[in-house]
Write a protein that holds these residues in place. Structure first.
Motif, mmCIF file in Angstrom:
data_model
loop_
_atom_site.group_PDB
_atom_site.id
_atom_site.type_symbol
_atom_site.label_atom_id
_atom_site.label_comp_id
_atom_site.label_asym_id
_atom_site.label_seq_id
_atom_site.Cartn_x
_atom_site.Cartn_y
_atom_site.Cartn_z
ATOM 1 N N TYR A 55 -12.436 4.116 1.163
ATOM 2 C CA TYR A 55 -13.067 5.369 1.594
ATOM 3 C C TYR A 55 -13.910 5.149 2.840
ATOM 4 C CZ TYR A 55 -11.262 7.391 -2.624
ATOM 5 O OH TYR A 55 -10.400 7.841 -3.584
ATOM 6 N N LEU A 114 -13.294 2.832 5.026
ATOM 7 C CA LEU A 114 -12.327 2.545 6.090
ATOM 8 C C LEU A 114 -11.608 3.807 6.562
ATOM 9 C CD1 LEU A 114 -11.465 -0.113 7.457
ATOM 10 C CD2 LEU A 114 -9.507 -0.179 5.924
ATOM 11 N N SER A 115 -11.556 4.832 5.700
ATOM 12 C CA SER A 115 -10.791 6.038 6.046
ATOM 13 C C SER A 115 -11.556 6.980 6.964
ATOM 14 C CB SER A 115 -10.383 6.786 4.775
ATOM 15 O OG SER A 115 -11.495 7.458 4.214
ATOM 16 N N LEU A 116 -12.821 6.650 7.276
ATOM 17 C CA LEU A 116 -13.589 7.520 8.174
ATOM 18 C C LEU A 116 -13.022 7.447 9.585
ATOM 19 C CD1 LEU A 116 -17.270 6.904 7.041
ATOM 20 C CD2 LEU A 116 -16.079 9.102 7.061
ATOM 21 N N ASP A 117 -12.969 8.591 10.235
ATOM 22 C CA ASP A 117 -12.461 8.681 11.598
ATOM 23 C C ASP A 117 -13.258 7.758 12.519
ATOM 24 O OD1 ASP A 117 -10.837 9.641 13.594
ATOM 25 O OD2 ASP A 117 -12.139 11.329 14.059
ATOM 26 N N GLY A 150 0.831 -1.201 0.000
ATOM 27 C CA GLY A 150 0.000 0.000 0.000
ATOM 28 C C GLY A 150 0.861 1.244 0.000
ATOM 29 N N SER A 151 1.881 1.246 -0.867
ATOM 30 C CA SER A 151 2.872 2.326 -0.893
ATOM 31 C C SER A 151 3.537 2.498 0.477
ATOM 32 C CB SER A 151 2.253 3.644 -1.389
ATOM 33 O OG SER A 151 3.251 4.457 -1.965
ATOM 34 N N PHE A 152 3.996 1.359 1.012
ATOM 35 C CA PHE A 152 4.830 1.326 2.227
ATOM 36 C C PHE A 152 4.054 1.669 3.494
ATOM 37 C CE2 PHE A 152 7.277 2.505 -1.519
ATOM 38 C CZ PHE A 152 8.067 1.377 -1.627
ATOM 39 N N ARG A 153 2.757 1.418 3.449
ATOM 40 C CA ARG A 153 1.892 1.755 4.568
ATOM 41 C C ARG A 153 1.606 0.573 5.502
ATOM 42 N NH1 ARG A 153 -3.922 4.569 5.036
ATOM 43 N NH2 ARG A 153 -4.656 3.306 6.729
ATOM 44 N N TYR A 154 1.313 -0.595 4.940
ATOM 45 C CA TYR A 154 0.755 -1.681 5.744
ATOM 46 C C TYR A 154 1.739 -2.178 6.794
ATOM 47 C CZ TYR A 154 -2.652 -1.697 1.966
ATOM 48 O OH TYR A 154 -3.584 -1.329 1.034
ATOM 49 N N SER A 155 1.176 -2.833 7.812
ATOM 50 C CA SER A 155 1.963 -3.185 8.993
ATOM 51 C C SER A 155 3.102 -4.138 8.667
ATOM 52 C CB SER A 155 1.058 -3.800 10.061
ATOM 53 O OG SER A 155 0.370 -4.910 9.530
ATOM 54 N N LYS A 176 -8.854 -2.084 10.203
ATOM 55 C CA LYS A 176 -7.616 -1.430 10.613
ATOM 56 C C LYS A 176 -7.059 -2.139 11.838
ATOM 57 C CE LYS A 176 -9.492 3.197 9.638
ATOM 58 N NZ LYS A 176 -10.053 4.395 10.304
ATOM 59 N N GLY A 177 -5.741 -2.261 11.890
ATOM 60 C CA GLY A 177 -5.055 -2.711 13.098
ATOM 61 C C GLY A 177 -5.542 -4.050 13.608
ATOM 62 N N PRO A 227 11.836 -2.369 8.173
ATOM 63 C CA PRO A 227 13.080 -1.708 7.761
ATOM 64 C C PRO A 227 13.711 -2.414 6.557
ATOM 65 C CG PRO A 227 13.009 -1.873 10.150
ATOM 66 C CD PRO A 227 11.811 -2.627 9.636
ATOM 67 N N THR A 237 5.206 -3.837 6.439
ATOM 68 C CA THR A 237 6.347 -3.068 5.933
ATOM 69 C C THR A 237 7.414 -2.963 7.025
ATOM 70 O OG1 THR A 237 4.788 -1.754 4.645
ATOM 71 C CG2 THR A 237 7.029 -0.900 4.844
#
Lengths: 368, 368
Positions: A265, A267-270, A179-184, A292-293, A188, A186
């Protein structure tokens, strides 16, 4: 940079280095990691003088056509039953390689061909619980992408094999699957590998991102706009649902594969912990679950005949009616996602409210 | 990992190490790189026993509140004219540090306070053409973020200073300013630095991405949905425009800062080279210009009194009417963006068509 090696990876590497002819495949509906890993290994083996065929059951997705078009003619093929050249390539292969999938049913027709061929089948994958029929499996569930394992495989032969073609394919695999270096997942190591491949391949990331992500159509944006209007939250905002009817798809003019990513979208809701999107097909309802998480949703998906990862699962309810399926999924949410204080009987907050039903009624489709 | 050092960076580092009291500031409307760089340097200097104040003219943006809240009490303050403690902190500072901005007008009131203080002013920044009043400027236009320079600064004192707090702040700066490692300024060094800070700080990327990007409101998604409906393409699909009227903002209930990022949807259309979004304010029209690759739009923005980077610029047309401003910008496009075959007189394709005007008319606002 020292390679992260292991006996299992060395066994796959040794078998490939010893082979003259290799056929590579991956899972149905291949994604960036599947295609990127296949191409990276194929190009490295070609550079070593081997005869290589990438043979997939499904075609390359549209947003990766540019990558496939950069490959030498004849390197990649879509499986066709009765194609003698393809059958011969498998029959004469010294090694068959499966990447980014570890179960026969995920490979489609090429999986059957591989298994019936009697040729040794190698595996590099990062999913848990591989089937037991692989002759040399290398499974690393702690890597974010199969392409990272491919990097360790290739660099372990010779880091100089990571030229522009190999680096581009590896970057596509790693970047898309993280996810462009986002997901858990990822790590070092992920970034250290990317530093090395960008350097060795002299690869600029932006054109790759543009090619993969900036090919939106007007129709796709119209579908996004319409689907955003269907977002509903439940259980005090912890669950978001959204849907796409057949009519929404028709009216927008979008392709079905442009429904991909819409769920993000919701999932992106606060405050939202999990999101589900319902895609109405003529044969039923396709569900995608995301969370998430620390909020696993694969058990929830399996309740509807599906499954997947802890944070990303799917299911298909054959002959399901859209509103009924939404209600069933929303009602069962408290048994599967963390929703303190909410119960299955929580009609105030869960389930379909009058407002939800009115929203659904706005969208003409096969809604019961 | 060896530090990428330079005499200019060493001069800034030496001045900070020699100082007992430091005040740090950054640009108006601070972003992730501005706040992340400030906090990383501040926390590292605090760990060395120094008295540090981060003093900004503008407050931290809402999606970074979580990062500010993780900092020790008193580390960060928003400037208030007449606040004696703030005035004293600047007057008694051994060094003042400006990050991620190189011109007085970008700093607001704190910039004036710094310049009038007579204290030595240091700079770490990655924008071109710094003003000449800095006592020790370190400008690296080849880095994607100010936070990367901060990493070289801090690691050059002692890599062990990169603890979880410093690493988190550096990651926020680098990740946000590279568009999650997408933009062309992202280098192998960028990824090598991120590998090191994730390792040293034991930082997981996903919670940071969730905190920054997944705080969308229902209102923000409603505004996104409405703004997508305004997307229009011009010049055979090479230019995309979109707008947000005051009424759209009111009807969605979104905050003005939720217009941020909307322009990326216009830019993500297949074949689009540049996109402009028009935000209607009571006092005029705010324009944001974005482009892909080798298509500079800063000259175009300066035609409307603004400016910025080659791929990201802005302008404000005071007292501008929305439809007139859109027409002026669209008509002037061929003089500034690569649009082969298109001319300013290209009325067939450029400018506002009947369909565009009808679209505009749907949105009630102060449209002429």
């Amino acid at each position: 940079m020292p390679v992260h090696d292991s006996p299992a990876l060395a066994a796959v590497r040794d078998a490939l280095v010893a082979a003259d002819r290799v056929v590579i495949t991956t899972h149905l509906r291949p994604d960036g990691d599947a295609i990127g890993t296949e191409i990276a290994v194929a190009r490295a083996l070609q550079a070593l003088g081997k005869t290589v065929l990438v043979l997939n059951t499904d075609k390359v997705p549209r947003n990766l056509d540019w990558l496939a078009e950069e490959q030498p003619a004849g390197l990649m093929a879509v499986y066709e039953s009765g194609d003698l050249a393809q059958a011969q390539a498998v029959a004469e292969a010294d090694a068959l390689l499966v990447v980014d999938a570890n179960a026969a049913h995920r490979l489609g027709a090429v999986g059957d061909v591989f298994r019936k061929s009697g040729r040794p089948v190698l595996l590099i994958d990062h999913h848990p619980d591989p089937e037991t029929w692989f002759d040399a499996p290398c499974v690393r569930t702690d890597t974010a992408s199969a392409a990272e394992i491919a990097y360790e495989l290739i660099a372990g032969i010779d880091p100089a094999l990571v030229d522009r073609a190999v680096a581009t394919a590896l970057y596509v695999g790693i970047m898309t699957d993280t996810g462009s270096f986002r997901y858990s997942a990822t790590t070092p190591r992920t970034h250290a590998i990317v530093a090395d491949i960008l350097e060795r391949g002299d690869v600029a990331p932006e054109p790759i991102h543009i090619s993969i992500f900036d090919g939106r159509s007007r129709e796709g944006l119209a579908l996004l706009s319409a689907s955003l209007a269907t977002i509903t939250t439940h259980y005090e905002g912890r669950l978001a649902t959204m849907f796409v009817t057949q009519d929404m798809l028709r009216q927008s003019g979008a392709f079905f594969d442009e429904t991909e990513g819409l769920i993000n979208y919701g999932l992106s809701l606060d405050g939202v912990l999990a999101a589900v999107i319902f895609l109405e097909l003529s044969s039923g309802v396709k569900l995608s679950f995301r969370s998430k998480g620390d909020c696993p949703i694969n058990q929830w998906a399996s309740r509807f005949g599906g499954g997947g990862h802890a944070n990303a699962s799917g299911a298909f309810v054959k002959d399901g009616q859209l509103s009924r399926t939404i209600k069933d999924v929303v009602d069962s949410a408290p048994m599967h996602i963390v929703a303190p204080g909410a119960t299955e009987d929580d009609d105030d907050d869960g389930g379909l409210s009058e407002a939800d039903l009115a929203l659904l009624a706005q969208f003409k489709g096969s809604i019961d």
